[in-house]
Design a protein around this motif. Structure first.
Motif, PDB file in Angstrom:
ATOM      1  N   UNK A  45       0.829  -1.213   0.000  1.00  0.00           N
ATOM      2  CA  UNK A  45       0.000   0.000   0.000  1.00  0.00           C
ATOM      3  C   UNK A  45       0.861   1.260   0.000  1.00  0.00           C
ATOM      4  N   UNK A  46       1.993   1.218  -0.719  1.00  0.00           N
ATOM      5  CA  UNK A  46       2.870   2.365  -0.847  1.00  0.00           C
ATOM      6  C   UNK A  46       3.805   2.600   0.328  1.00  0.00           C
ATOM      7  N   UNK A  47       3.771   1.720   1.320  1.00  0.00           N
ATOM      8  CA  UNK A  47       4.592   1.897   2.519  1.00  0.00           C
ATOM      9  C   UNK A  47       5.638   0.792   2.642  1.00  0.00           C
ATOM     10  N   UNK A  48       6.766   1.126   3.285  1.00  0.00           N
ATOM     11  CA  UNK A  48       7.796   0.144   3.597  1.00  0.00           C
ATOM     12  C   UNK A  48       7.351  -0.579   4.866  1.00  0.00           C
ATOM     13  N   UNK A  49       7.202  -1.900   4.781  1.00  0.00           N
ATOM     14  CA  UNK A  49       6.780  -2.693   5.943  1.00  0.00           C
ATOM     15  C   UNK A  49       8.018  -3.300   6.596  1.00  0.00           C
ATOM     16  N   UNK A  50       8.299  -2.856   7.831  1.00  0.00           N
ATOM     17  CA  UNK A  50       9.453  -3.374   8.567  1.00  0.00           C
ATOM     18  C   UNK A  50       9.136  -4.705   9.216  1.00  0.00           C
ATOM     19  N   UNK A  51       7.915  -4.863   9.706  1.00  0.00           N
ATOM     20  CA  UNK A  51       7.480  -6.111  10.342  1.00  0.00           C
ATOM     21  C   UNK A  51       5.964  -6.143  10.381  1.00  0.00           C
ATOM     22  N   UNK A  52       5.405  -7.275   9.980  1.00  0.00           N
ATOM     23  CA  UNK A  52       3.961  -7.496  10.071  1.00  0.00           C
ATOM     24  C   UNK A  52       3.618  -8.015  11.449  1.00  0.00           C
ATOM     25  N   UNK A  90      -2.202  -8.198  13.275  1.00  0.00           N
ATOM     26  CA  UNK A  90      -2.275  -7.761  11.889  1.00  0.00           C
ATOM     27  C   UNK A  90      -1.750  -6.351  11.692  1.00  0.00           C
ATOM     28  N   UNK A  91      -1.388  -5.669  12.786  1.00  0.00           N
ATOM     29  CA  UNK A  91      -0.809  -4.330  12.691  1.00  0.00           C
ATOM     30  C   UNK A  91       0.651  -4.447  12.265  1.00  0.00           C
ATOM     31  N   UNK A  92       1.112  -3.477  11.488  1.00  0.00           N
ATOM     32  CA  UNK A  92       2.478  -3.537  10.966  1.00  0.00           C
ATOM     33  C   UNK A  92       3.270  -2.301  11.377  1.00  0.00           C
ATOM     34  N   UNK A  93       4.583  -2.461  11.487  1.00  0.00           N
ATOM     35  CA  UNK A  93       5.503  -1.344  11.670  1.00  0.00           C
ATOM     36  C   UNK A  93       5.860  -0.875  10.265  1.00  0.00           C
ATOM     37  N   UNK A  94       5.524   0.374   9.934  1.00  0.00           N
ATOM     38  CA  UNK A  94       5.686   0.860   8.566  1.00  0.00           C
ATOM     39  C   UNK A  94       6.365   2.224   8.525  1.00  0.00           C
ATOM     40  N   UNK A  95       6.953   2.517   7.371  1.00  0.00           N
ATOM     41  CA  UNK A  95       7.509   3.833   7.080  1.00  0.00           C
ATOM     42  C   UNK A  95       6.900   4.292   5.762  1.00  0.00           C
ATOM     43  N   UNK A  96       6.417   5.518   5.763  1.00  0.00           N
ATOM     44  CA  UNK A  96       5.801   6.093   4.578  1.00  0.00           C
ATOM     45  C   UNK A  96       6.630   7.302   4.169  1.00  0.00           C
ATOM     46  N   UNK A  97       7.384   7.174   3.084  1.00  0.00           N
ATOM     47  CA  UNK A  97       8.215   8.291   2.637  1.00  0.00           C
ATOM     48  C   UNK A  97       9.425   7.797   1.873  1.00  0.00           C
ATOM     49  N   UNK A  98      10.449   8.638   1.834  1.00  0.00           N
ATOM     50  CA  UNK A  98      11.634   8.370   1.024  1.00  0.00           C
ATOM     51  C   UNK A  98      12.576   7.402   1.739  1.00  0.00           C
ATOM     52  N   UNK A  99      12.248   6.111   1.627  1.00  0.00           N
ATOM     53  CA  UNK A  99      13.031   5.040   2.250  1.00  0.00           C
ATOM     54  C   UNK A  99      12.857   3.774   1.426  1.00  0.00           C
ATOM     55  N   UNK A 100      13.831   2.881   1.513  1.00  0.00           N
ATOM     56  CA  UNK A 100      13.755   1.566   0.863  1.00  0.00           C
ATOM     57  C   UNK A 100      14.242   0.511   1.836  1.00  0.00           C
ATOM     58  N   UNK A 101      13.751  -0.717   1.644  1.00  0.00           N
ATOM     59  CA  UNK A 101      14.046  -1.842   2.520  1.00  0.00           C
ATOM     60  C   UNK A 101      14.606  -2.970   1.668  1.00  0.00           C
ATOM     61  N   UNK A 102      15.778  -3.492   2.057  1.00  0.00           N
ATOM     62  CA  UNK A 102      16.486  -4.508   1.277  1.00  0.00           C
ATOM     63  C   UNK A 102      16.697  -5.767   2.097  1.00  0.00           C
TER      64      UNK A 102
END
Length: 103
Positions: free
Chosen positions: A25-32, A37-49
């Motif tokens: 949904x356009x967000x970086x998901x760090x952990x589901x 069902x709640x997730x730790x997310x970042x919305x913005x200029x970031x990438x996850x590898x």
């Protein structure tokens, strides 16, 4: 080091390899959240590898380009400054082994 619920972010000099993991949904998901069902997310200029051959509790390498909040429905937002971070899950000991804390 930063902590957001059961997620730990540790500053690193490691550079990413490969392509970033897909967003949800356009967000970086760090952990589901496995329980809520709640997730730790970042919305913005970031990438996850992904980090090849990493410990199972390591979720990946987060590259943040602007100060951004980490979001989660059950935790207050935490501001994360620009940088590279190894993202790992909090763990607990179960007898002779370790396992991730389930959110």
């Amino acid at each position: 080091m930063y902590r957001h619920g059961d997620v730990i972010l540790e500053k690193t000099d490691m550079d990413p390899t490969g392509e970033p993991m897909p967003r949800k949904d356009g967000k970086v998901v760090l952990a589901d959240g496995k329980t809520t069902g709640h997730a730790h997310v970042i919305d913005g200029d970031a990438d996850f590898y992904a980090i090849p051959d990493a410990d199972p509790l390591v979720r990946g390498l987060l590259v943040v380009r602007d100060e951004l909040p980490i979001g989660h429905e059950e935790h207050r937002p935490e501001r994360l400054p620009p940088g590279h971070y190894i993202v790992r899950l909090k763990r607990r000991q179960n007898g002779d082994s370790w396992s991730a804390v389930v959110d």
